[in-house]
Design a protein around this motif. Structure first.
Motif, mmCIF file in Angstrom:
data_model
loop_
_atom_site.group_PDB
_atom_site.id
_atom_site.type_symbol
_atom_site.label_atom_id
_atom_site.label_comp_id
_atom_site.label_asym_id
_atom_site.label_seq_id
_atom_site.Cartn_x
_atom_site.Cartn_y
_atom_site.Cartn_z
ATOM 1 N N GLU A 55 0.865 -1.313 0.138
ATOM 2 C CA GLU A 55 0.208 0.046 0.012
ATOM 3 C C GLU A 55 0.790 1.500 -0.040
ATOM 4 O OE1 GLU A 55 -2.760 -0.254 -0.960
ATOM 5 O OE2 GLU A 55 -3.615 -2.194 -0.055
ATOM 6 N N GLY A 56 0.192 2.343 -0.259
ATOM 7 C CA GLY A 56 0.932 3.803 -0.385
ATOM 8 C C GLY A 56 1.242 4.205 0.850
ATOM 9 N N ALA A 57 2.369 4.892 1.048
ATOM 10 C CA ALA A 57 2.902 5.449 2.237
ATOM 11 C C ALA A 57 1.970 6.768 2.706
ATOM 12 C CB ALA A 57 4.387 6.108 2.192
ATOM 13 N N PHE A 58 1.142 7.442 1.953
ATOM 14 C CA PHE A 58 0.747 8.630 2.079
ATOM 15 C C PHE A 58 -0.881 8.678 2.255
ATOM 16 C CE2 PHE A 58 5.083 9.347 0.871
ATOM 17 C CZ PHE A 58 5.536 10.250 2.143
ATOM 18 N N TYR A 59 -1.492 7.559 2.562
ATOM 19 C CA TYR A 59 -2.767 7.617 3.076
ATOM 20 C C TYR A 59 -3.695 7.738 2.028
ATOM 21 C CZ TYR A 59 0.206 9.201 6.396
ATOM 22 O OH TYR A 59 1.715 9.398 7.371
ATOM 23 N N SER A 60 -3.332 7.329 0.719
ATOM 24 C CA SER A 60 -4.075 7.632 -0.455
ATOM 25 C C SER A 60 -3.634 6.425 -1.316
ATOM 26 C CB SER A 60 -3.698 9.026 -1.240
ATOM 27 O OG SER A 60 -4.287 9.009 -2.597
ATOM 28 N N HIS A 61 -4.616 6.085 -2.198
ATOM 29 C CA HIS A 61 -4.282 4.985 -3.211
ATOM 30 C C HIS A 61 -3.540 5.673 -4.377
ATOM 31 C CE1 HIS A 61 -4.531 1.113 -5.169
ATOM 32 N NE2 HIS A 61 -4.949 1.801 -6.317
ATOM 33 N N ALA A 62 -3.642 6.902 -4.784
ATOM 34 C CA ALA A 62 -3.291 7.446 -5.806
ATOM 35 C C ALA A 62 -2.060 8.216 -5.700
ATOM 36 C CB ALA A 62 -4.385 8.176 -6.601
ATOM 37 N N ASP A 63 -2.017 9.015 -4.578
ATOM 38 C CA ASP A 63 -0.945 9.940 -4.327
ATOM 39 C C ASP A 63 0.117 8.987 -3.510
ATOM 40 O OD1 ASP A 63 0.610 12.011 -3.594
ATOM 41 O OD2 ASP A 63 -0.787 12.774 -2.036
ATOM 42 N N GLN A 64 1.233 8.973 -4.354
ATOM 43 C CA GLN A 64 2.190 8.084 -3.951
ATOM 44 C C GLN A 64 3.225 9.066 -3.133
ATOM 45 O OE1 GLN A 64 2.105 4.824 -4.694
ATOM 46 N NE2 GLN A 64 0.310 5.419 -5.617
ATOM 47 N N THR A 65 3.626 10.196 -3.304
ATOM 48 C CA THR A 65 4.630 10.954 -2.719
ATOM 49 C C THR A 65 3.927 11.774 -1.605
ATOM 50 O OG1 THR A 65 4.602 12.624 -4.237
ATOM 51 C CG2 THR A 65 5.903 10.670 -4.951
ATOM 52 N N GLY A 66 2.745 11.850 -1.627
ATOM 53 C CA GLY A 66 2.452 13.060 -0.478
ATOM 54 C C GLY A 66 2.345 14.360 -1.071
ATOM 55 N N SER A 67 2.675 14.591 -2.359
ATOM 56 C CA SER A 67 2.867 15.973 -2.719
ATOM 57 C C SER A 67 1.576 16.725 -2.886
ATOM 58 C CB SER A 67 3.423 15.667 -4.192
ATOM 59 O OG SER A 67 2.560 15.048 -5.220
ATOM 60 N N SER A 68 0.340 16.005 -3.052
ATOM 61 C CA SER A 68 -0.767 17.005 -2.902
ATOM 62 C C SER A 68 -1.243 17.419 -1.659
ATOM 63 C CB SER A 68 -1.910 16.115 -3.446
ATOM 64 O OG SER A 68 -2.077 14.926 -2.470
ATOM 65 N N SER A 69 -0.273 16.824 -0.440
ATOM 66 C CA SER A 69 -0.672 17.409 0.921
ATOM 67 C C SER A 69 0.588 17.940 1.588
ATOM 68 C CB SER A 69 -1.498 16.228 1.591
ATOM 69 O OG SER A 69 -2.613 15.567 1.130
ATOM 70 N N ALA A 70 0.199 18.864 2.539
ATOM 71 C CA ALA A 70 1.496 19.205 3.453
ATOM 72 C C ALA A 70 1.007 19.254 4.929
ATOM 73 C CB ALA A 70 1.656 20.594 2.891
ATOM 74 N N GLY A 71 1.900 19.010 5.785
ATOM 75 C CA GLY A 71 1.683 18.898 7.020
ATOM 76 C C GLY A 71 2.827 18.189 7.643
ATOM 77 N N PRO A 72 3.177 18.094 9.051
ATOM 78 C CA PRO A 72 4.046 17.741 9.835
ATOM 79 C C PRO A 72 4.264 16.351 9.539
ATOM 80 C CG PRO A 72 2.493 18.342 11.304
ATOM 81 C CD PRO A 72 2.046 18.940 9.814
ATOM 82 N N VAL A 73 3.027 15.600 9.470
ATOM 83 C CA VAL A 73 3.051 14.061 9.495
ATOM 84 C C VAL A 73 3.727 13.809 8.071
ATOM 85 C CG1 VAL A 73 1.628 12.036 9.337
ATOM 86 C CG2 VAL A 73 1.225 13.647 10.971
ATOM 87 N N TYR A 74 3.163 14.226 7.267
ATOM 88 C CA TYR A 74 3.911 13.817 5.698
ATOM 89 C C TYR A 74 5.497 14.239 5.745
ATOM 90 C CZ TYR A 74 -0.802 13.830 3.858
ATOM 91 O OH TYR A 74 -2.268 13.309 3.501
ATOM 92 N N GLU A 75 5.557 15.429 6.061
ATOM 93 C CA GLU A 75 6.888 15.669 5.926
ATOM 94 C C GLU A 75 8.150 15.133 6.837
ATOM 95 O OE1 GLU A 75 7.895 17.909 3.529
ATOM 96 O OE2 GLU A 75 5.897 18.268 3.073
ATOM 97 N N THR A 76 7.589 14.585 7.986
ATOM 98 C CA THR A 76 8.383 13.732 8.836
ATOM 99 C C THR A 76 8.565 12.525 8.266
ATOM 100 O OG1 THR A 76 7.596 14.924 10.881
ATOM 101 C CG2 THR A 76 8.629 12.783 11.066
ATOM 102 N N LYS A 77 7.695 11.897 7.613
ATOM 103 C CA LYS A 77 7.776 10.759 7.154
ATOM 104 C C LYS A 77 8.676 10.684 5.756
ATOM 105 C CE LYS A 77 4.863 6.657 6.162
ATOM 106 N NZ LYS A 77 3.422 5.925 5.988
ATOM 107 N N LYS A 78 8.366 11.606 5.003
ATOM 108 C CA LYS A 78 9.517 11.941 3.637
ATOM 109 C C LYS A 78 10.722 12.257 4.085
ATOM 110 C CE LYS A 78 6.091 14.901 1.830
ATOM 111 N NZ LYS A 78 5.719 15.744 0.672
ATOM 112 N N ARG A 79 11.042 12.847 5.082
ATOM 113 C CA ARG A 79 12.366 13.180 5.635
ATOM 114 C C ARG A 79 13.041 11.760 5.987
ATOM 115 N NH1 ARG A 79 11.241 17.070 8.450
ATOM 116 N NH2 ARG A 79 11.118 16.190 10.766
ATOM 117 N N LEU A 80 12.235 10.885 6.558
ATOM 118 C CA LEU A 80 12.960 9.840 7.141
ATOM 119 C C LEU A 80 13.161 8.849 5.917
ATOM 120 C CD1 LEU A 80 13.540 7.227 8.736
ATOM 121 C CD2 LEU A 80 11.121 6.768 8.494
#
Length: 264
Positions: A64-89
């Motif tokens: 499954e996808g990392a960013f809580y969406s079937h289609a949005d693979q990179t979390g680029s359509s959303s911003a927030g500390p949860v998304y950014e912390t995960k991407k940074r990791l």
């Protein structure tokens, strides 16, 4: 000869026919990167990614996808500390993240379904494989007994059932993930004449309501709802074993997520 991320992806997609539209692909990382370790997981949660990094696995294969969406693979359509912390990791650990969802379901038979059938111990009882389900003729047992065995074999703390707990079940359809909708399960009840459907999840106003009405009409039908992750994680565990056989020179880790919900 070094093993690259691209080589692993090619090997995984080869058994399935080519798909024109798919969510599968390399989300983060570089295809030419040398693979030092592989981590396979159903859901690439924060904790799973931290564990992969700690194990030195620089290729993560997730269903499954990392960013809580079937289609949005990179979390680029959303911003927030949860998304950014995960991407940074992911970026700081230098991980390659490969989403492997559609192709694995196109294996013949579907490898995710096969994983669940295997862990339930039902391989020898399968009499038919449909694209969406495996049909098994089981030694007759009560709905309650089958549910208890499923909990034990899958190592999950709870499941949901619908039907008379003492009802004897002998023919079951096994489905994984979000295949529990009425459009999928009702034809199995009617065309395959199964008396039990085991699935991951689906709309509660479809299959469960069909079964409730069937029970009210005196028809002996039952449902076991495992949970989405609980039904598909066995397939990813099977995938990890196959990867270790295919690439014995690379450590392959099968990561397990903790149960998502708690019973109160």
């Amino acid at each position: 000869m070094k093993l690259t991320v691209q080589s692993v992806m090619d090997a995984l997609m080869k058994p399935a026919r080519s798909l024109e539209r798919t969510v599968d692909g390399l989300v983060f990382g570089r295809a030419e990167e040398e693979v030092r370790g592989i981590a396979v997981v159903f859901m690439p949660t924060q904790r799973a990614l931290e564990q992969a990094a700690g194990l030195g696995a620089n290729l993560v294969i997730a269903h499954e996808g990392a960013f809580y969406s079937h289609a949005d693979q990179t979390g680029s359509s959303s911003a927030g500390p949860v998304y950014e912390t995960k991407k940074r990791l992911i970026l700081e650990a230098g991980m390659s993240l490969f989403r492997f969802h559609d192709y694995i379901h196109k294996y013949e038979p579907d490898l995710v379904t096969e994983g669940l059938v295997h862990e339930l111990g039902w391989e020898r009882f399968v009499v038919k494989r449909r694209p969406e389900a495996a049909i098994a003729e089981l030694p007759p047992a009560s709905l309650k007994a089958i549910a208890e065995v499923a909990k034990e074999r899958l190592g999950i703390p709870y499941i949901r059932t619908l039907g008379d707990p003492e009802q004897r079940c002998a023919k079951a359809a096994v489905l994984v993930g979000y295949r529990g909708g009425g459009g999928v399960t009702i034809p199995l009840f009617e065309e395959e004449d199964v008396d039990l459907v085991v699935y991951g999840e689906g709309p509660e106003w479809e299959t469960p309501e069909y079964v409730r009405d069937a029970l009210a009409q005196g028809r002996k039908k039952g449902v076991i709802v495992l949970g989405h992750a609980e039904s598909e994680a066995p397939g990813m565990r099977l995938l990890a074993r196959r990867l270790q056989e295919a690439f014995p020179q690379i450590p392959v880790h099968s990561l397990q997520n903790e149960p998502l919900f708690q019973m109160m």
